[in-house]
Write a protein that holds these residues in place. Structure first.
Motif, short mmCIF file in Angstrom:
data_model
loop_
_atom_site.label_atom_id
_atom_site.label_comp_id
_atom_site.label_asym_id
_atom_site.label_seq_id
_atom_site.Cartn_x
_atom_site.Cartn_y
_atom_site.Cartn_z
N LEU A 78 54.31 -12.41 44.81
CA LEU A 78 54.70 -12.97 45.81
C LEU A 78 55.77 -13.61 45.70
N GLN A 79 56.75 -14.18 44.79
CA GLN A 79 57.77 -14.98 44.76
C GLN A 79 59.13 -13.95 44.73
N ALA A 80 60.07 -14.41 45.98
CA ALA A 80 60.52 -13.45 46.08
C ALA A 80 62.22 -14.49 44.96
N SER A 169 52.43 -20.87 45.42
CA SER A 169 51.73 -20.12 46.25
C SER A 169 50.31 -19.52 45.36
N GLN A 173 46.23 -18.46 47.29
CA GLN A 173 45.68 -16.94 47.14
C GLN A 173 44.57 -17.15 46.88
N ILE A 182 50.55 -8.95 52.67
CA ILE A 182 51.60 -9.83 52.85
C ILE A 182 52.17 -9.66 54.14
N PRO A 266 53.57 -16.11 51.36
CA PRO A 266 54.99 -15.56 51.24
C PRO A 266 55.89 -15.98 52.06
N SER A 267 55.38 -17.67 53.12
CA SER A 267 56.80 -18.32 52.89
C SER A 267 56.59 -19.11 52.12
N SER A 269 58.16 -18.84 49.32
CA SER A 269 58.98 -17.99 48.62
C SER A 269 60.70 -18.46 49.03
N SER A 270 60.46 -19.01 50.73
CA SER A 270 61.60 -18.99 51.05
C SER A 270 62.47 -20.42 50.31
#
Length: 563
Positions: A78-80, A169, A173, A182, A266-267, A269-270
């Motif tokens: 889920l990480q960018a 994250s 999970q 998401i 998802p937050s 991953s910021s």
């Protein structure tokens, strides 16, 4: 607890950690609560049992935390960006909440019962299905050499103590991320509060924020969080889950928690996650929900405690300000108290870096008109207590001379705090117990929550320094006979904690200090009236404040039955 998880159970029951009857197409649990009954779709991929590397394998005969082989399945990330991870070398191993007015727990606040009808320790069977994308596994937790007076029934693996290279994250999970949607960007737009949401936020503002602000004279969680929930859905759902659990609305609490984690993952991953104060506060609040939720799940996974640790370590400097000038600092001190709770229960060092530099409290001025000064002195005692716990339950000073030198340094720090603290920290009333009175403990009154908390941490630190003073001693206590002189001194401090809790019942975090301190002094209490007084304090705490204490009562009664 302690049974193998059903392979054919639905994902909804698995995520909620409840037993699934495996009925199809909709299981009984989901039908009863009108929930979507999600199931894994067959992928055609054979999942092999994962075996630990030889170096990390548990000793022969040790089961995995959930009682079965760990299955490893590659999951979409889920990480960018590279996630913040907890590294083994940065974790020392090693919590308590804070204060609030009396409030009925409601029907949902019931102790966990196993199939035999007895109430079990929430720490006896913790489910820890954690593996990282680098195949880092959670090894079994091994206790230190210090022998506790009361030991939790089973000391199993904990993500808080032994997590290694696990993304934040992933700590949060659910068991099947493929079925967890998401959050869309539109989900972050805050709509006006519903009536029920407003009621729960109001309950937080008037009752529960005080738990988190128990050493903060500026009351930052109470004042700022209710305003911030209007702009942060994650924070809103964290507050609702905490408040709903406290009033006994299990369905609303669980739905809010699920929605909060759905938005939170998802937050994380910021690129700015490490500097997001609101996100940190939300995770701290989720940790209190996690502790209260032990009444329902029967286990404490400590995932939010591990997530909070990761965020703090990723962003914290080398200095700690005890005056808590902002929300981030206030959240750190909540986390510190949460660490102390678990450290005393397990008798392991708290997961806080003892090498951080604590800034001194402000000198001079009028403490009555300066909330920062009051806050700094209360948090300074919290820090000293944490360093004492780290010394007593850690293994950083194996050499006798070095250990004695450190003990003297800590003793001087405790006494220095007592001599130099503002007069406002003194009780406004103290009286010894009257023989034959219904209250077996001294009457001790204070004017502020942070005074009560500092008083409790001071006496906890004193009793630990008495017990763990480096000196020759027998390896085994005598089975019978009168208490030793050191035991008598320990019990003086224990009675002081009990007296402050009994005299200030609205300061819930002081009762939480009582809960975890019983694992230090509980076996030394021999007076029947005092035993009954402690049991009453613990039982009232669960009934009025929804904090799980039945398993502690059972541990004490079992210990006392052997003496």
């Amino acid at each position: 607890m302690g049974k193998l998880r059903s392979k054919d159970g639905c994902l909804t029951c698995r995520r909620r950690h409840v037993k699934c009857d495996q009925a199809k197409p909709v299981c009984g649990q989901c039908q009863k609560r009108n929930r979507p009954c999600r199931r894994e779709e067959p992928s055609g991929i054979k999942i092999k049992s994962y075996r630990l590397p030889q170096a990390a394998r548990a000793p022969s005969g040790t089961a995995t935390p959930d009682g079965q082989a760990t299955d490893v399945q590659e999951q979409p990330s889920l990480q960018a960006r590279p996630p913040i991870v907890l590294r083994a070398e940065t974790i020392n191993a090693g919590t308590a909440a804070s204060a609030g007015e009396s409030f009925s727990g409601g029907e949902g606040c019931l102790p966990f019962h196993n199939e035999q009808g007895s109430v079990s320790s929430p720490y006896a069977s913790r489910h820890t299905p954690l593996t990282s994308e680098h195949n880092a596994v959670v090894p079994p937790y091994l206790p230190s050499s210090g022998a506790p007076l009361i030991t939790p029934p089973i000391n199993t693996a904990s993500p808080y103590y032994s997590v290694a290279s696990i993304p934040i994250s992933q700590l949060l999970q659910p068991e099947s991320p493929n079925h967890w949607p998401i959050a869309s960007p539109e989900a972050t737009v805050t709509a006006p509060l519903t009536y029920k949401e407003a009621c729960l936020v109001h309950h937080f503002a008037t009752q529960l924020g005080r738990w988190l602000d128990c050493t903060d004279a500026s009351r930052q969680f109470t004042r700022k969080i209710p305003a911030l929930v209007k702009t942060s859905p994650i924070l809103l759902h964290a507050v609702i889950s905490y408040a709903a659990r406290h009033v006994g609305d299990a369905d609303v609490a669980e739905q809010a928690h699920e929605r909060c984690v759905e938005l939170l993952i998802p937050s994380l991953s910021s690129e700015t996650v490490a500097d997001d104060d609101v996100l940190l506060c939300a995770i701290v609040i989720l940790r209190v929900f996690e502790q209260l939720n032990v009444m329902v799940t029967g286990s404490d996974q400590e995932r939010h405690l591990a997530g909070c640790s990761a965020l703090l370590r990723a962003s914290q400097g080398r200095e700690v300000d005890p005056s808590t000038p902002g929300l981030r600092q206030a959240a750190f001190w909540v986390y510190m108290r949460q660490c102390l709770y678990n450290a005393c229960v397990y008798q392991q060092p708290p997961n806080v870096d003892p090498n951080l530099v604590l800034l001194p409290p402000p000198s001079g001025g009028d403490p009555i008109s300066d909330p920062k000064s009051e806050t700094a002195w209360a948090n300074t005692m919290t820090w000293i207590c944490a360093t004492v716990v780290h010394f007593c339950f850690g293994s950083n000073y194996p050499e006798p001379l070095a250990r004695m030198h450190k003990w003297r340094e800590l003793y001087d720090a405790v006494e220095s705090w007592r001599k130099n603290r503002p007069d406002t920290f003194d009780p406004i009333w103290y009286s010894d117990p009257v023989p034959g009175n219904s209250n077996p403990f001294p009457e001790i009154w204070f004017t502020a929550d942070w005074h009560v908390m500092a008083f409790g941490f001071y006496h906890l630190a004193c009793m630990l320094l008495i017990i763990y003073k480096p000196s020759p001693r027998f390896a085994v206590r005598g089975a019978h006979g009168a208490l030793r002189e050191t035991d008598v001194q320990v019990m003086k401090h224990a009675r002081a904690i009990c007296g402050a809790c009994n005299s200030c019942p609205s300061v819930v975090p002081s009762l939480i200090t009582l809960c975890h301190s019983t694992f230090i002094w509980g076996p030394l209490m021999t007076d029947q009236a005092e035993r009954e007084g402690v049991i009453k304090l613990l039982r009232d705490m669960e009934q009025v404040h929804a904090w799980p204490t039945t398993w502690i009562i059972n541990s004490l009664e079992e210990e006392w039955s052997m003496t």
